[in-house]
Design a protein around this motif. Structure first.
Motif, PDB file in Angstrom:
ATOM      1  N   ASP A   1      -2.255   5.680  -1.462  1.00 25.19           N
ATOM      2  CA  ASP A   1      -1.787   6.850  -2.193  1.00 25.19           C
ATOM      3  C   ASP A   1      -2.249   6.745  -3.640  1.00 25.19           C
ATOM      4  O   ASP A   1      -2.506   5.654  -4.154  1.00 25.19           O
ATOM      5  N   VAL A   2      -2.349   7.891  -4.299  1.00 26.10           N
ATOM      6  CA  VAL A   2      -2.917   7.944  -5.645  1.00 26.10           C
ATOM      7  C   VAL A   2      -2.083   8.847  -6.533  1.00 26.10           C
ATOM      8  O   VAL A   2      -1.609   9.897  -6.108  1.00 26.10           O
ATOM      9  N   GLU A   3      -1.901   8.428  -7.785  1.00 26.23           N
ATOM     10  CA  GLU A   3      -1.352   9.276  -8.835  1.00 26.23           C
ATOM     11  C   GLU A   3      -2.338   9.278  -9.988  1.00 26.23           C
ATOM     12  O   GLU A   3      -2.760   8.210 -10.452  1.00 26.23           O
ATOM     13  N   ILE A   4      -2.703  10.462 -10.450  1.00 29.30           N
ATOM     14  CA  ILE A   4      -3.622  10.570 -11.577  1.00 29.30           C
ATOM     15  C   ILE A   4      -2.894  11.239 -12.741  1.00 29.30           C
ATOM     16  O   ILE A   4      -2.358  12.337 -12.600  1.00 29.30           O
ATOM     17  N   THR A   5      -2.880  10.571 -13.874  1.00 30.30           N
ATOM     18  CA  THR A   5      -2.330  11.147 -15.094  1.00 30.30           C
ATOM     19  C   THR A   5      -3.497  11.554 -15.975  1.00 30.30           C
ATOM     20  O   THR A   5      -4.216  10.705 -16.496  1.00 30.30           O
ATOM     21  N   LYS A   6      -3.682  12.843 -16.124  1.00 28.99           N
ATOM     22  CA  LYS A   6      -4.849  13.359 -16.847  1.00 28.99           C
ATOM     23  C   LYS A   6      -4.553  13.594 -18.325  1.00 28.99           C
ATOM     24  O   LYS A   6      -3.475  14.051 -18.686  1.00 28.99           O
TER      25      LYS A   6
ATOM     26  N   ASP B   1      -2.609   1.434 -13.349  1.00 23.91           N
ATOM     27  CA  ASP B   1      -3.362   0.365 -12.693  1.00 23.91           C
ATOM     28  C   ASP B   1      -4.819   0.324 -13.133  1.00 23.91           C
ATOM     29  O   ASP B   1      -5.424  -0.743 -13.184  1.00 23.91           O
ATOM     30  N   LEU B   2      -5.376   1.482 -13.433  1.00 26.63           N
ATOM     31  CA  LEU B   2      -6.794   1.512 -13.783  1.00 26.63           C
ATOM     32  C   LEU B   2      -7.138   2.801 -14.506  1.00 26.63           C
ATOM     33  O   LEU B   2      -6.387   3.778 -14.456  1.00 26.63           O
ATOM     34  N   TYR B   3      -8.294   2.778 -15.177  1.00 25.49           N
ATOM     35  CA  TYR B   3      -8.803   4.004 -15.821  1.00 25.49           C
ATOM     36  C   TYR B   3     -10.278   3.832 -16.130  1.00 25.49           C
ATOM     37  O   TYR B   3     -10.781   2.712 -16.255  1.00 25.49           O
ATOM     38  N   PRO B   4     -11.026   4.934 -16.259  1.00 26.82           N
ATOM     39  CA  PRO B   4     -12.437   4.858 -16.652  1.00 26.82           C
ATOM     40  C   PRO B   4     -12.526   4.578 -18.154  1.00 26.82           C
ATOM     41  O   PRO B   4     -11.853   5.229 -18.955  1.00 26.82           O
ATOM     42  N   GLU B   5     -13.365   3.623 -18.528  1.00 22.92           N
ATOM     43  CA  GLU B   5     -13.511   3.262 -19.932  1.00 22.92           C
ATOM     44  C   GLU B   5     -14.981   3.018 -20.270  1.00 22.92           C
ATOM     45  O   GLU B   5     -15.799   2.777 -19.368  1.00 22.92           O
ATOM     46  N   TYR B   6     -15.310   3.097 -21.536  1.00 25.52           N
ATOM     47  CA  TYR B   6     -16.678   2.930 -22.018  1.00 25.52           C
ATOM     48  C   TYR B   6     -16.821   1.575 -22.697  1.00 25.52           C
ATOM     49  O   TYR B   6     -15.937   1.150 -23.445  1.00 25.52           O
TER      50      TYR B   6
ATOM     51  N   SER C   1       0.811  -1.208   0.000  1.00 24.24           N
ATOM     52  CA  SER C   1       0.000   0.000   0.000  1.00 24.24           C
ATOM     53  C   SER C   1       0.845   1.259   0.000  1.00 24.24           C
ATOM     54  O   SER C   1       0.328   2.349  -0.172  1.00 24.24           O
ATOM     55  N   SER C   2       2.161   1.120   0.253  1.00 28.82           N
ATOM     56  CA  SER C   2       3.007   2.307   0.185  1.00 28.82           C
ATOM     57  C   SER C   2       3.229   2.751  -1.254  1.00 28.82           C
ATOM     58  O   SER C   2       3.688   3.845  -1.499  1.00 28.82           O
ATOM     59  N   GLU C   3       2.908   1.892  -2.218  1.00 33.34           N
ATOM     60  CA  GLU C   3       2.950   2.267  -3.621  1.00 33.34           C
ATOM     61  C   GLU C   3       1.649   2.963  -3.989  1.00 33.34           C
ATOM     62  O   GLU C   3       0.594   2.649  -3.453  1.00 33.34           O
ATOM     63  N   PRO C   4       1.691   3.896  -4.923  1.00 35.14           N
ATOM     64  CA  PRO C   4       0.453   4.582  -5.310  1.00 35.14           C
ATOM     65  C   PRO C   4      -0.382   3.754  -6.272  1.00 35.14           C
ATOM     66  O   PRO C   4       0.150   2.956  -7.047  1.00 35.14           O
ATOM     67  N   VAL C   5      -1.676   3.958  -6.235  1.00 37.06           N
ATOM     68  CA  VAL C   5      -2.576   3.430  -7.258  1.00 37.06           C
ATOM     69  C   VAL C   5      -2.536   4.431  -8.403  1.00 37.06           C
ATOM     70  O   VAL C   5      -2.836   5.611  -8.231  1.00 37.06           O
ATOM     71  N   ARG C   6      -2.179   3.971  -9.585  1.00 38.21           N
ATOM     72  CA  ARG C   6      -1.940   4.857 -10.722  1.00 38.21           C
ATOM     73  C   ARG C   6      -3.151   4.866 -11.646  1.00 38.21           C
ATOM     74  O   ARG C   6      -3.512   3.838 -12.222  1.00 38.21           O
ATOM     75  N   ILE C   7      -3.755   6.032 -11.791  1.00 42.66           N
ATOM     76  CA  ILE C   7      -4.982   6.206 -12.572  1.00 42.66           C
ATOM     77  C   ILE C   7      -4.672   7.019 -13.820  1.00 42.66           C
ATOM     78  O   ILE C   7      -3.946   8.018 -13.757  1.00 42.66           O
TER      79      ILE C   7
END
Length: 312
Positions: free
Chosen positions: A68-73, A92-97, A37-43
Protein backbone atom coordinates in the motif's frame (compact mmCIF):
# COMPACT_ATOMS: atom_id res chain seq x y z
CA UNK A 1 -8.69 -2.04 -2.38
CA UNK A 2 -5.27 -0.53 -1.83
CA UNK A 3 -4.95 2.90 -0.38
CA UNK A 4 -3.16 5.15 -2.92
CA UNK A 5 -3.75 8.48 -1.24
CA UNK A 6 -2.28 11.63 -2.77
CA UNK A 7 -2.26 14.38 -0.18
CA UNK A 8 -1.89 18.02 -1.16
CA UNK A 9 -0.17 20.36 1.26
CA UNK A 10 2.00 23.45 1.31
CA UNK A 11 2.58 23.29 5.08
CA UNK A 12 5.36 21.86 7.18
CA UNK A 13 6.17 18.20 6.75
CA UNK A 14 5.64 17.48 10.41
CA UNK A 15 2.10 18.81 10.14
CA UNK A 16 1.32 15.95 7.75
CA UNK A 17 1.08 13.37 10.53
CA UNK A 18 -2.64 13.76 11.25
CA UNK A 19 -3.49 13.76 7.56
CA UNK A 20 -1.43 10.66 6.90
CA UNK A 21 -3.17 8.84 9.72
CA UNK A 22 -6.46 9.26 7.89
CA UNK A 23 -5.45 6.83 5.16
CA UNK A 24 -6.09 3.33 6.46
CA UNK A 25 -5.17 -0.01 4.99
CA UNK A 26 -6.82 -3.38 5.22
CA UNK A 27 -4.64 -6.03 6.80
CA UNK A 28 -4.33 -9.31 4.98
CA UNK A 29 -5.52 -8.00 1.62
CA UNK A 30 -2.12 -8.72 0.05
CA UNK A 31 -1.90 -12.48 0.25
CA UNK A 32 1.52 -13.99 0.82
CA UNK A 33 3.15 -10.81 2.15
CA UNK A 34 4.73 -10.38 5.58
CA UNK A 35 2.69 -8.59 8.24
CA UNK A 36 4.67 -5.36 7.83
CA UNK A 37 3.33 -5.03 4.31
CA UNK A 38 -0.09 -4.12 5.68
CA UNK A 39 1.45 -0.74 6.55
CA UNK A 40 1.70 1.78 3.72
CA UNK A 41 4.94 2.97 2.17
CA UNK A 42 4.87 6.71 2.83
CA UNK A 43 6.21 8.93 0.05
CA UNK A 44 6.80 12.68 0.19
CA UNK A 45 7.38 15.10 -2.69
CA UNK A 46 8.45 18.70 -3.02
CA UNK A 47 5.97 21.31 -4.35
CA UNK A 48 6.79 21.09 -8.05
CA UNK A 49 5.30 19.29 -11.05
CA UNK A 50 8.37 17.16 -11.63
CA UNK A 51 8.24 15.80 -8.10
CA UNK A 52 4.53 15.09 -8.34
CA UNK A 53 5.15 12.94 -11.41
CA UNK A 54 8.09 11.14 -9.82
CA UNK A 55 6.08 10.50 -6.67
CA UNK A 56 3.35 8.89 -8.77
CA UNK A 57 5.92 6.73 -10.58
CA UNK A 58 7.33 5.50 -7.31
CA UNK A 59 3.85 4.91 -5.94
CA UNK A 60 2.68 2.94 -8.96
CA UNK A 61 5.74 0.68 -8.96
CA UNK A 62 5.57 0.09 -5.22
CA UNK A 63 1.86 -0.65 -5.40
CA UNK A 64 2.47 -3.09 -8.24
CA UNK A 65 4.84 -4.95 -5.91
CA UNK A 66 1.95 -5.49 -3.52
CA UNK A 67 2.43 -2.73 -0.97
CA UNK A 68 0.00 0.00 0.00
CA UNK A 69 1.12 3.56 -0.67
CA UNK A 70 0.51 7.03 0.75
CA UNK A 71 1.82 10.03 -1.15
CA UNK A 72 2.05 13.45 0.49
CA UNK A 73 2.42 15.98 -2.30
CA UNK A 74 3.92 19.42 -2.19
CA UNK A 75 5.59 19.56 1.21
CA UNK A 76 6.36 23.25 1.69
CA UNK A 77 10.03 24.07 2.03
CA UNK A 78 11.11 20.98 0.11
CA UNK A 79 14.31 19.45 1.46
CA UNK A 80 14.39 21.69 4.54
CA UNK A 81 11.12 20.22 5.82
CA UNK A 82 11.09 16.75 4.27
CA UNK A 83 14.51 15.79 5.64
CA UNK A 84 13.62 16.33 9.32
CA UNK A 85 10.29 14.59 8.75
CA UNK A 86 12.20 11.64 7.28
CA UNK A 87 14.46 11.62 10.32
CA UNK A 88 11.39 11.61 12.56
CA UNK A 89 9.93 8.64 10.67
CA UNK A 90 7.01 10.57 9.19
CA UNK A 91 7.96 9.47 5.65
CA UNK A 92 9.76 6.42 4.27
CA UNK A 93 11.17 7.88 1.07
CA UNK A 94 11.16 10.80 -1.35
CA UNK A 95 12.80 11.88 -4.63
CA UNK A 96 15.84 14.08 -4.00
CA UNK A 97 18.59 15.76 -6.02
CA UNK A 98 22.23 14.96 -5.37
CA UNK A 99 23.56 18.48 -4.93
CA UNK A 100 20.56 19.42 -2.77
CA UNK A 101 21.37 16.63 -0.34
CA UNK A 102 25.07 17.40 -0.54
CA UNK A 103 24.70 21.11 0.20
CA UNK A 104 21.45 21.52 2.13
CA UNK A 105 21.61 18.40 4.29
CA UNK A 106 25.31 17.55 4.59
CA UNK A 107 26.48 21.17 4.35
CA UNK A 108 29.25 20.40 1.85
CA UNK A 109 30.48 22.54 -1.03
CA UNK A 110 29.29 21.13 -4.39
CA UNK A 111 31.88 22.71 -6.66
CA UNK A 112 34.61 20.46 -7.95
CA UNK A 113 33.15 17.20 -6.63
CA UNK A 114 33.02 14.20 -8.95
CA UNK A 115 29.42 13.03 -9.41
CA UNK A 116 30.18 9.38 -8.75
CA UNK A 117 32.22 10.20 -5.64
CA UNK A 118 29.43 12.50 -4.43
CA UNK A 119 26.80 9.77 -4.78
CA UNK A 120 28.94 7.24 -2.91
CA UNK A 121 29.58 9.68 -0.08
CA UNK A 122 25.91 10.65 0.04
CA UNK A 123 25.02 7.00 0.61
CA UNK A 124 27.70 6.60 3.29
CA UNK A 125 26.93 9.79 5.22
CA UNK A 126 23.15 9.41 5.06
CA UNK A 127 23.44 5.87 6.41
CA UNK A 128 25.85 6.89 9.17
CA UNK A 129 24.06 10.10 10.21
CA UNK A 130 20.39 9.45 9.48
CA UNK A 131 19.80 5.73 8.98
CA UNK A 132 18.94 6.39 5.31
CA UNK A 133 20.45 5.73 1.92
CA UNK A 134 20.11 6.71 -1.74
CA UNK A 135 18.83 4.05 -4.15
CA UNK A 136 19.14 4.28 -7.93
CA UNK A 137 19.69 7.27 -10.17
CA UNK A 138 16.77 8.20 -12.42
CA UNK A 139 19.03 9.47 -15.19
CA UNK A 140 18.06 13.11 -15.67
CA UNK A 141 19.92 16.15 -14.35
CA UNK A 142 17.75 19.11 -13.32
CA UNK A 143 20.35 21.86 -13.22
CA UNK A 144 20.68 25.43 -14.41
CA UNK A 145 21.07 26.17 -18.10
CA UNK A 146 20.92 29.25 -20.33
CA UNK A 147 18.09 29.45 -22.86
CA UNK A 148 17.94 31.77 -25.88
CA UNK A 149 15.40 32.26 -28.63
CA UNK A 150 16.03 30.12 -31.67
CA UNK A 151 16.33 33.11 -33.98
CA UNK A 152 18.96 34.68 -31.72
CA UNK A 153 20.94 31.45 -31.56
CA UNK A 154 20.85 31.17 -35.35
CA UNK A 155 21.67 34.84 -35.95
CA UNK A 156 24.78 34.79 -33.75
CA UNK A 157 25.77 31.12 -34.08
CA UNK A 158 25.25 30.38 -30.40
CA UNK A 159 25.91 26.83 -29.21
CA UNK A 160 28.03 27.19 -26.06
CA UNK A 161 27.52 29.70 -23.27
CA UNK A 162 30.98 31.08 -24.11
CA UNK A 163 29.59 32.16 -27.48
CA UNK A 164 27.46 34.75 -25.67
CA UNK A 165 30.47 36.81 -24.61
CA UNK A 166 30.97 38.43 -28.02
CA UNK A 167 27.31 39.44 -28.46
CA UNK A 168 25.87 39.87 -24.95
CA UNK A 169 26.01 43.65 -25.27
CA UNK A 170 23.36 43.47 -27.98
CA UNK A 171 21.02 41.24 -25.96
CA UNK A 172 18.59 41.56 -23.05
CA UNK A 173 18.78 39.06 -20.22
CA UNK A 174 15.59 38.42 -18.29
CA UNK A 175 15.77 36.36 -15.12
CA UNK A 176 13.67 35.69 -12.05
CA UNK A 177 14.84 37.80 -9.09
CA UNK A 178 16.13 34.96 -6.92
CA UNK A 179 18.40 33.75 -9.73
CA UNK A 180 19.75 37.24 -10.36
CA UNK A 181 20.41 37.72 -6.64
CA UNK A 182 21.78 34.29 -5.61
CA UNK A 183 25.53 33.88 -5.30
CA UNK A 184 25.74 30.98 -7.73
CA UNK A 185 23.27 32.54 -10.17
CA UNK A 186 23.50 35.44 -12.57
CA UNK A 187 26.64 36.99 -11.06
CA UNK A 188 28.58 33.72 -11.25
CA UNK A 189 27.36 33.20 -14.82
CA UNK A 190 28.58 36.63 -15.94
CA UNK A 191 31.89 36.36 -14.12
CA UNK A 192 32.65 32.85 -15.39
CA UNK A 193 31.80 33.61 -19.01
CA UNK A 194 32.71 37.30 -19.19
CA UNK A 195 29.17 38.44 -20.02
CA UNK A 196 27.99 42.06 -20.09
CA UNK A 197 24.42 42.19 -21.36
CA UNK A 198 22.96 45.28 -22.95
CA UNK A 199 20.09 45.17 -20.49
CA UNK A 200 19.10 43.02 -17.52
CA UNK A 201 15.51 42.83 -16.28
CA UNK A 202 13.80 41.06 -13.39
CA UNK A 203 10.94 38.92 -14.59
CA UNK A 204 8.62 36.53 -12.82
CA UNK A 205 9.59 32.89 -13.24
CA UNK A 206 6.18 32.10 -14.70
CA UNK A 207 6.51 34.76 -17.40
CA UNK A 208 10.05 34.13 -18.65
CA UNK A 209 9.15 31.94 -21.57
CA UNK A 210 6.29 34.17 -22.63
CA UNK A 211 8.71 37.12 -22.60
CA UNK A 212 11.19 35.15 -24.70
CA UNK A 213 8.56 34.18 -27.25
CA UNK A 214 7.32 37.77 -27.44
CA UNK A 215 10.79 39.19 -28.01
CA UNK A 216 10.83 41.20 -24.77
CA UNK A 217 13.99 39.38 -23.69
CA UNK A 218 16.56 37.38 -25.61
CA UNK A 219 18.21 35.22 -22.96
CA UNK A 220 17.04 33.71 -19.67
CA UNK A 221 18.02 31.23 -16.99
CA UNK A 222 16.27 27.89 -17.11
CA UNK A 223 16.34 24.42 -15.65
CA UNK A 224 17.20 21.55 -17.96
CA UNK A 225 13.86 19.82 -17.34
CA UNK A 226 11.60 22.88 -17.62
CA UNK A 227 8.30 22.03 -19.27
CA UNK A 228 8.59 24.86 -21.81
CA UNK A 229 11.82 23.41 -23.18
CA UNK A 230 9.66 20.58 -24.52
CA UNK A 231 7.05 22.90 -26.02
CA UNK A 232 6.93 22.25 -29.80
CA UNK A 233 5.49 25.73 -30.34
CA UNK A 234 8.40 27.50 -28.64
CA UNK A 235 11.63 27.93 -30.59
CA UNK A 236 14.29 27.78 -27.88
CA UNK A 237 17.91 26.69 -27.70
CA UNK A 238 19.79 25.80 -24.53
CA UNK A 239 23.50 26.59 -24.51
CA UNK A 240 26.13 24.11 -23.37
CA UNK A 241 27.83 24.94 -20.08
CA UNK A 242 31.27 24.57 -21.68
CA UNK A 243 33.14 25.97 -18.65
CA UNK A 244 31.30 23.62 -16.29
CA UNK A 245 29.96 26.33 -14.00
CA UNK A 246 26.85 24.50 -12.87
CA UNK A 247 26.87 21.65 -10.41
CA UNK A 248 24.71 18.65 -11.22
CA UNK A 249 21.36 17.81 -9.67
CA UNK A 250 20.79 14.17 -10.52
CA UNK A 251 17.61 12.72 -9.05
CA UNK A 252 17.47 9.61 -6.90
CA UNK A 253 15.39 8.12 -4.09
CA UNK A 254 16.29 8.80 -0.47
CA UNK A 255 14.87 6.00 1.67
CA UNK A 256 14.99 5.06 5.33
CA UNK A 257 16.95 1.89 6.09
CA UNK A 258 14.18 0.59 8.35
CA UNK A 259 11.74 0.90 5.45
CA UNK A 260 13.99 -1.31 3.32
CA UNK A 261 13.90 -3.87 6.14
CA UNK A 262 10.16 -3.54 6.71
CA UNK A 263 9.30 -3.92 3.02
CA UNK A 264 11.66 -6.66 1.73
CA UNK A 265 11.27 -6.06 -2.01
CA UNK A 266 11.27 -2.24 -1.79
CA UNK A 267 14.91 -1.77 -2.80
CA UNK A 268 14.42 -3.86 -5.95
CA UNK A 269 11.35 -1.79 -6.80
CA UNK A 270 13.22 1.49 -6.36
CA UNK A 271 16.02 0.25 -8.59
CA UNK A 272 13.49 -0.03 -11.41
CA UNK A 273 13.72 3.77 -11.63
CA UNK A 274 17.46 3.58 -12.32
CA UNK A 275 18.34 5.25 -15.61
CA UNK A 276 14.81 5.47 -17.00
CA UNK A 277 14.61 9.25 -17.65
CA UNK A 278 16.59 11.66 -19.81
CA UNK A 279 16.45 15.44 -19.38
CA UNK A 280 14.28 15.65 -22.49
CA UNK A 281 11.88 12.95 -21.30
CA UNK A 282 11.45 14.62 -17.91
CA UNK A 283 10.83 17.98 -19.58
CA UNK A 284 8.25 16.33 -21.85
CA UNK A 285 6.41 14.79 -18.88
CA UNK A 286 6.41 18.16 -17.11
CA UNK A 287 5.00 19.74 -20.28
CA UNK A 288 2.18 17.20 -20.47
CA UNK A 289 1.06 18.13 -16.96
CA UNK A 290 1.80 21.87 -16.84
CA UNK A 291 0.80 22.88 -20.36
CA UNK A 292 -1.47 20.15 -21.70
CA UNK A 293 -3.26 19.77 -18.37
CA UNK A 294 -2.96 16.00 -18.04
CA UNK A 295 -3.15 14.31 -14.65
CA UNK A 296 0.29 13.53 -13.23
CA UNK A 297 -0.68 9.98 -12.25
CA UNK A 298 -1.91 9.27 -15.78
CA UNK A 299 1.31 10.71 -17.23
CA UNK A 300 3.39 8.62 -14.84
CA UNK A 301 1.43 5.46 -15.60
CA UNK A 302 1.68 5.90 -19.36
CA UNK A 303 5.43 6.49 -19.19
CA UNK A 304 6.10 3.46 -17.00
CA UNK A 305 3.91 1.32 -19.24
CA UNK A 306 5.82 2.47 -22.33
CA UNK A 307 9.07 1.57 -20.58
CA UNK A 308 7.74 -1.92 -19.85
CA UNK A 309 7.88 -1.40 -16.09
CA UNK A 310 4.17 -1.35 -15.42
CA UNK A 311 1.63 -3.91 -16.50
CA UNK A 312 -0.81 -2.45 -18.98
Amino acid sequence: MKCFKRLLSAGLALAMTLTLAACGTTSGENAGQDTASSEPVRIATKPMTEQYILGEMLGLLIEQAGYDVEITKGVGGGTSNIQPAMEAGEFDLYPEYTSSGWVLVLDHQAEGVDDEAMFTQLQEEYEENFGMTWVGMYGFNNTFTVAVRGDIAEQYGLEDTSDLAAVAGELTFGGNPDYIEREDGFGALCQTYGLEFGDVVDIDIGLKYQALAGGDIDVTNAFTTDAQLANPDTDLVTLADDKHLQVNYFCSTVVRQDALEKFPSLEDVLLQMDGILTDQEMASLNYQVEVEGLDEQDVARDFLTQKGLLEA
